[in-house]
Design an enzyme around this catalytic site. Structure first.
Site, short mmCIF file in Angstrom:
data_model
loop_
_atom_site.label_atom_id
_atom_site.label_comp_id
_atom_site.label_asym_id
_atom_site.label_seq_id
_atom_site.Cartn_x
_atom_site.Cartn_y
_atom_site.Cartn_z
N SER A 151 0.81 -1.23 0.00
CA SER A 151 0.00 0.00 0.00
C SER A 151 0.83 1.27 0.00
O SER A 151 0.41 2.29 -0.54
CB SER A 151 -1.00 -0.01 1.15
OG SER A 151 -0.32 -0.11 2.37
N HIS A 201 2.06 4.74 4.75
CA HIS A 201 1.29 5.47 3.74
C HIS A 201 1.88 6.84 3.49
O HIS A 201 2.01 7.29 2.35
CB HIS A 201 -0.17 5.59 4.18
CG HIS A 201 -0.90 4.28 4.21
ND1 HIS A 201 -2.18 4.14 4.67
CD2 HIS A 201 -0.49 3.04 3.86
CE1 HIS A 201 -2.56 2.86 4.58
NE2 HIS A 201 -1.52 2.18 4.09
#
Ligand SMILES: [Zn+2]
Ligand SMILES: [Zn+2]
Ligand SMILES: [Zn+2]
Ligand SMILES: [Zn+2]
Length: 629
Positions: A151, A201
Site C-alpha cells: 500500500s 502510507h
C-alpha cells in the site's frame, strides 16, 4: 508462515477481475501483470517457492530490526508480502487499476524503473520518518510496528497518477482536487481506521512527490531506464518473446488528463466506484465493496471511510457493519461483469484537436516584442493543455474484428495531431472521415490521408454534405476527380459519400447530422452518435435542431473566447446559455482560441457545478473520454 490456514480462496476473484480488465485492452501492460502475479505467488507460496522464500516473520517491515541488522531483505521484500486474502486482493485490484493507466501512458520500461524507485523510496522514507520520530521520544513506530504490503507504493503511485490531473475527485464523500486525493485519503483513513500503517502510507505519498520532483528536475529518460534498457538488450531474445505475447509498446504521457483522470469509466450495466474502483452492477446505488454512493457521496449506512488500501480485517469488519458481507454476491457480480465485458466494451472519444483555426500558440504572439501573451507562452511547453490544434474528434468503436476508428474532420493540422496521437493511443487505421463543413480547419488535411491509403489501407471513405463536396471539387480537385492525376502518383484514395440532413450509418454506428449556422447563411453540421452530441463550429442553433439534442449525456460544443461570441462561433457566455437550454449531463467545450486559458477558465467553470449543477469543462488535445452509447 502460517501454512495450516486455508489461503487463496479469493484469488480466483482477483484472477477473474484481472483477466476481464486485460481482455478489454488493446495493449496489455506486461509489467503490471507480472507484478500482480509475483505478489500473488509470494502470497500463495507454492511448494518450490516455499523452500526459497523467507517467511513472513523474516520480512516484516520493522525499522529497528532493519537498521540494527542492516537487513535489506526486510527493507525490500516486506512490500511484496501480504497477510491475508483480502489484504492481497484489495491491494492488487488497486495496483491493477493504477498500474494499467500508468504503464500504458509512460511505457513499460519507464514504468518498471518508476516502480523500482518508488519501492525503494517509500520504504526508505518510512524508515527515516520512524527514525526521526525517536528524536521526539516516540518509540512505537520504530520498535513495535510490523508492517507488510504494497500500500505504501500504491499511495506513491496514486500521487504520480493524479499529479497531472486537473480533475476533482471524491475521497469518501468530500470533493478534493485529484492531486490532493492521496493526502485526503491518508488523513481520513487514519481518522477512521485504527491500526493501519500511517508512516508507511505517508512514506508512500512523500516518495511519490519526491519522485515527481526528481523527474521534473531531470529531463530525459529516468536514470534507471538506461540501466533497464541495457538489461533488456542483453535479455533481448527471451524478453521479446515474452513481451511479444503482450504486444509490448512504449507510450508517452501527453496532456495526461485521462492518465490520472478520476472520472469513473462507464461500461453500460456497470458503474465504477470512485473510492475503491470496484465495478458495480447498475442495480446498486451503493458500492458493493466499500459502501460509497454511486455519485461519490458516502452511504448513510457506512459513514466510515474506506479505501482500496485497507486490510483484510478492516474491510471485513466494515462490511459486516454495513450489512454488505456477501461474498457470494461479489462472486456473482464478478461473473456477471466478466460475461458483460465479453459481450460489450466501451467506446472511446479522443479529442484530436480542440483549438481554433489558427492553432495555439500563435506565432505572432510568440514574436511580439512588446506584449507577452500569457496563454501562448504557456502553450509552447510540450504537454501544456493550452496547446491546441484544429478541432477534430476520433471515435474508437470496439468490434469483434478489431477497433473501428471514425474521424470527424481532418483540418490543416491533421498531420500534426495524427503524428502525436495515433502512436500514443496505438491507433492505426482510419475507417471513415466525417466532415462538418468545408473550411480549411476541417478539410485541410485530406491530402495527408495518402499515408493511410498508400501504406495502411486501400482507401478512406469520406462522408460529407453535398455543398461541402462541391467545395472539395475545387480545393481538392485531384482527390475528387482522379482522372486529372498523372498515372503512378500516389495521392489519397478517398471515396466520397454524400450525406443529407438525416441519420446515416458508418460501420454500424448511426450518426445523426445536427445542422447549425456557422456564420450568417453558412451551414455546418454537428453530429450525434448515441447520446453524444458534437458541435464544433456554430454561431446559432436553429430551432429545428434542438429536438435532436434532447437526452444528451455528453455535449461537445464550440466556445471560442471567454467574453463574447464572434460572427461564426459561440463565445463562452452564449455557449453556457445553450448548455442551460440543452441540459446535457456533461459538457466539454472545444474550438478555443488563445484568450481561453485552460486552468483559469476551468476554475471558473467548476464553480457552476456547485451553483447551478452544470458539469462543464474545457477539453484539451489528447483527452480521451470513454462513453456509453
Ligand atoms: Zn467502492
Ligand atoms: Zn472557425
Ligand atoms: Zn496568444
Ligand atoms: Zn469553420
Amino acid at each position: 508462515m502460517d501454512r495450516g490456514r486455508r489461503r487463496g480462496g479469493m484469488i480466483p476473484l482477483l484472477a477473474l477481475h484481472a483477466l476481464s480488465e486485460y481482455w478489454r485492452l488493446d495493449r496489455k501492460p506486461p509489467v503490471t501483470a507480472g507484478l500482480i502475479a509475483a505478489n500473488t505467488l509470494i502470497y500463495l507460496r507454492p511448494g518450490y517457492l516455499d523452500r526459497i522464500l523467507p517467511t513472513l516473520n523474516e520480512v516484516w517491515f520493522n525499522p529497528h530490526l532493519i537498521l540494527k541488522h542492516k537487513d535489506l531483505k526486510r527493507f525490500i521484500l516486506s512490500a511484496f508480502y501480504h497477510i491475508g486474502d483480502s489484504h492481497l486482493v484489495y491491494n492488487m485490484l488497486s495496483l491493477l487499476w493504477k498500474g494499467i493507466q500508468l504503464e500504458s501512458s509512460m511505457g513499460s520500461v519507464e514504468y518498471t524503473s518508476m516502480i523500482a524507485t518508488l519501492v525503494g523510496m517509500s520504504q526508505g522514507i518510512t524508515l527515516l520518518l520512524a527514525k526521526s520520530l525517536l528524536l521526539f521520544n516516540y518509540e512505537r513506530a520504530y520498535y513495535n510496528e510490523y508492517a507488510v504490503g504494497f500500500s505504501g507504493v500504491l499511495f506513491a503511485m496514486k500521487v504520480v497518477l493524479y499529479s497531472q490531473s486537473d480533475n476533482y475527485t471524491y475521497v469518501h464523500g468530500i470533493m478534493v482536487p485529484s492531486r490532493y486525493a492521496a493526502w485526503a485519503e491518508l488523513i481520513l483513513i487514519q481518522m477512521f481506521v485504527p491500526g493501519v500503517s500511517f508512516l508507511g502510507h505517508l512514506g508512500g505519498i512523500l516518495a511519490g512527490l519526491l519522485y515527481l520532483q526528481l523527474r521534473s528536475s531531470y529531463s530525459g529518460p529516468h536514470p534507471f531506464t538506461r540501466i533497464i534498457r541495457g538489461l533488456t538488450s542483453i535479455l533481448r531474445w527471451p524478453l521479446q518473446s515474452l513481451l511479444g505475447m503482450f504486444r509490448f509498446t512504449r507510450r508517452r504521457i501527453y496532456g495526461g488528463g485521462t492518465v490520472g483522470g478520476s472520472r469513473p469509466r462507464h461500461i453500460s450495466g456497470v458503474w465504477r466506484c470512485q473510492a475503491c474502483t470496484f465495478d458495480n452492477s447498475d442495480w446498486l446505488s451503493v458500492c458493493e465493496m466499500c459502501g460509497t454512493h454511486r455519485d461519490g457521496g458516502l452511504s448513510t449506512i457506512d459513514a466510515l471511510s474506506l479505501s482500496n488500501d485497507l486490510t483484510l480485517d478492516e474491510l471485513r469488519q466494515r462490511r459486516v457493519q454495513s450489512g454488505f458481507s456477501k461474498l457470494p454476491c461479489i462472486l456473482f457480480q464478478l461473473v456477471m461483469k466478466v460475461g458483460h465485458k465479453l459481450l460489450s466494451s466501451s467506446l472511446k472519444s479522443f479529442f484530436w484537436g480542440t483549438g481554433t483555426s489558427e492553432g495555439i500558440p500563435r506565432v505572432s504572439c510568440l514574436t511580439d516584442p512588446i506584449k507577452k501573451c500569457p496563454v501562448c507562452s504557456k502553450a509552447v511547453e510540450p504537454g501544456n493543455k493550452n496547446r491546441r490544434l484544429n478541432t477534430s474528434l476520433l471515435i474508437r468503436v470496439p468490434r469483434q474484428s478489431g477497433n473501428c476508428n471514425i474521424l470527424i474532420d481532418a483540418g490543416k493540422f491533421f498531420y500534426h495531431s495524427a503524428l502525436k496521437w495515433f502512436p500514443t493511443y496505438g491507433i492505426r487505421t482510419i475507417d471513415a472521415v466525417i466532415i462538418t463543413h468545408s473550411h480549411a480547419d476541417a478539410i485541410g488535411g485530406l491530402d495527408d490521408l495518402r499515408d493511410w491509403t498508400n501504406n495502411v489501407q486501400p482507401n478512406v471513405p469520406i462522408y460529407t454534405a453535398e455543398r461541402d463536396f462541391e467545395v472539395m471539387k475545387k480545393t481538392h480537385y485531384y482527390l475528387v476527380d482522379t482522372s486529372s492525376i498523372i498515372p503512378g502518383a500516389a495521392v489519397s484514395d478517398l471515396q466520397f459519400n454524400i450525406i443529407h440532413e438525416k441519420p446515416f450509418i458508418v460501420n454500424d454506428l448511426q450518426f445523426t447530422p445536427l445542422p447549425v449556422w456557422h456564420g450568417r447563411n453558412y451551414r455546418s453540421l454537428g453530429f450525434r452518435f448515441g447520446k453524444i452530441c458534437y458541435i464544433s463550429d456554430v454561431s446559432e442553433i436553429p430551432e429545428e435542431t434542438y429536438p435532436l439534442l434532447e437526452d444528451c449525456e455528453l455535449l461537445i460544443m464550440d466556445a471560442l473566447r471567454p467574453d463574447r461570441s464572434s460572427s461564426t462561433h459561440f463565445g463562452l457566455p452564449k455557449a453556457l446559455e445553450e448548455v442551460r437550454k440543452i441540459q446535457p449531463k456533461r459538457t466539454l467545450f472545444t474550438g478555443m482560441m488563445h484568450l481561453m486559458d485552460h486552468d483559469t477558465v476551468n476554475e471558473g467553470l467548476i464553480k457552476l457545478k456547485e451553483t447551478e449543477g452544470l458539469d462543464v469543462q474545457l477539453s484539451y488535445d489528447g483527452l480521451c473520454v470513454p462513453v456509453n452509447l
